[in-house]
Design a protein around this motif. Structure first.
Motif, PDB file in Angstrom:
ATOM      1  N   VAL A  32       0.865  -1.172   0.000  1.00  0.00           N
ATOM      2  CA  VAL A  32       0.000   0.000   0.000  1.00  0.00           C
ATOM      3  C   VAL A  32       0.902   1.222   0.000  1.00  0.00           C
ATOM      4  O   VAL A  32       1.848   1.301   0.788  1.00  0.00           O
ATOM      5  CB  VAL A  32      -0.923   0.033   1.238  1.00  0.00           C
ATOM      6  CG1 VAL A  32      -1.726   1.318   1.286  1.00  0.00           C
ATOM      7  CG2 VAL A  32      -1.848  -1.172   1.252  1.00  0.00           C
ATOM      8  N   VAL A  43      -3.498   4.823  -0.225  1.00  0.00           N
ATOM      9  CA  VAL A  43      -4.346   5.506   0.736  1.00  0.00           C
ATOM     10  C   VAL A  43      -4.002   6.985   0.680  1.00  0.00           C
ATOM     11  O   VAL A  43      -2.861   7.362   0.421  1.00  0.00           O
ATOM     12  CB  VAL A  43      -4.158   4.976   2.178  1.00  0.00           C
ATOM     13  CG1 VAL A  43      -4.676   3.551   2.307  1.00  0.00           C
ATOM     14  CG2 VAL A  43      -2.714   5.070   2.624  1.00  0.00           C
ATOM     15  N   ARG A  59      -3.996   1.107   8.599  1.00  0.00           N
ATOM     16  CA  ARG A  59      -5.454   0.879   8.656  1.00  0.00           C
ATOM     17  C   ARG A  59      -5.891   0.071   7.430  1.00  0.00           C
ATOM     18  O   ARG A  59      -6.700  -0.841   7.537  1.00  0.00           O
ATOM     19  CB  ARG A  59      -6.204   2.210   8.716  1.00  0.00           C
ATOM     20  CG  ARG A  59      -6.283   2.782  10.096  1.00  0.00           C
ATOM     21  CD  ARG A  59      -7.228   3.992  10.145  1.00  0.00           C
ATOM     22  NE  ARG A  59      -6.642   4.975  11.014  1.00  0.00           N
ATOM     23  CZ  ARG A  59      -6.028   6.098  10.631  1.00  0.00           C
ATOM     24  NH1 ARG A  59      -5.968   6.429   9.373  1.00  0.00           N
ATOM     25  NH2 ARG A  59      -5.507   6.905  11.519  1.00  0.00           N
ATOM     26  N   ARG A  60      -5.363   0.437   6.283  1.00  0.00           N
ATOM     27  CA  ARG A  60      -5.712  -0.270   5.044  1.00  0.00           C
ATOM     28  C   ARG A  60      -5.201  -1.711   5.085  1.00  0.00           C
ATOM     29  O   ARG A  60      -5.898  -2.645   4.686  1.00  0.00           O
ATOM     30  CB  ARG A  60      -5.133   0.494   3.846  1.00  0.00           C
ATOM     31  CG  ARG A  60      -5.266  -0.209   2.510  1.00  0.00           C
ATOM     32  CD  ARG A  60      -6.736  -0.378   2.105  1.00  0.00           C
ATOM     33  NE  ARG A  60      -6.845  -1.009   0.818  1.00  0.00           N
ATOM     34  CZ  ARG A  60      -6.742  -2.319   0.595  1.00  0.00           C
ATOM     35  NH1 ARG A  60      -6.528  -3.144   1.590  1.00  0.00           N
ATOM     36  NH2 ARG A  60      -6.856  -2.785  -0.612  1.00  0.00           N
ATOM     37  N   GLU A  63      -7.332  -4.014   7.164  1.00  0.00           N
ATOM     38  CA  GLU A  63      -8.547  -4.471   6.465  1.00  0.00           C
ATOM     39  C   GLU A  63      -8.294  -5.763   5.699  1.00  0.00           C
ATOM     40  O   GLU A  63      -9.212  -6.546   5.482  1.00  0.00           O
ATOM     41  CB  GLU A  63      -9.040  -3.399   5.485  1.00  0.00           C
ATOM     42  CG  GLU A  63      -9.583  -2.161   6.156  1.00  0.00           C
ATOM     43  CD  GLU A  63      -9.881  -1.050   5.157  1.00  0.00           C
ATOM     44  OE1 GLU A  63      -9.783  -1.281   3.929  1.00  0.00           O
ATOM     45  OE2 GLU A  63     -10.201   0.065   5.612  1.00  0.00           O
TER      46      GLU A  63
END
Length: 164
Positions: A32, A43, A59-60, A63
């Motif tokens: 990411v 993000v 956070r991504r 998930e």
């Protein structure tokens, strides 16, 4: 540097692509990028700085059920897997090198609940309880990365001279 460091050319490859390739070579299941769309999952870090990018990125990753994040700096695209292997191998909650807040390996569950995007990276590292490892002498220039054209030239010269 006068340009987006992620898009800088490093002998025909963008910095972001080299760093993502390094992450994959080191075993990352997910990559990411914090910032904008550069052809990788990304993000929006809201322009909040490095910790803002780390928080948005983890956070991504969470998930996707990722438990540990390897955080790399786009201005250090000449790092080698061997340079970051000690960080990856460090026990929980993770590690960073003394004097170099990035790269770091961090267990996502150990991020401080009150972490703020405006924090300096050093505060995040301290509050998460990451171990501070001695930086390998031979990797120090690569760990420092390139913040000026002169530093990029120095890294490129060393990178071009690497054994095949």
């Amino acid at each position: 540097m006068g340009a987006d460091k992620a898009r800088l050319d490093w002998d025909g490859a963008r910095a972001v692509d080299l760093v993502a390739k390094l992450a994959r070579a080191a075993g990352a299941a997910s990559v990411v990028v914090a910032g904008g769309d550069l052809g990788w999952p990304f993000v929006d870090d809201g322009g909040a700085g490095p910790v803002g990018g780390v928080l948005a990125g983890v956070r991504r990753l969470a998930e996707d059920s990722v438990m540990r994040a390897l955080v790399l700096a786009v201005d250090a695209p000449t790092l080698k897997v061997g340079d970051i292997a000690p960080l990856i191998a460090a026990p929980s909650p993770g590690a960073a090198y003394q004097g170099f807040p990035l790269p770091m390996a961090i267990d996502i569950a150990d991020l401080p609940a009150d972490a703020e995007a405006s924090w300096p990276l050093e505060r995040l590292i301290d509050r998460a309880g990451l171990r501070r490892l001695a930086a390998p002498d031979e990797a120090r220039t690569r760990l420092r990365g390139a913040n000026t054209p002169a530093e990029q030239d120095e890294l490129l010269r060393a990178w071009r001279a690497r054994p095949a």
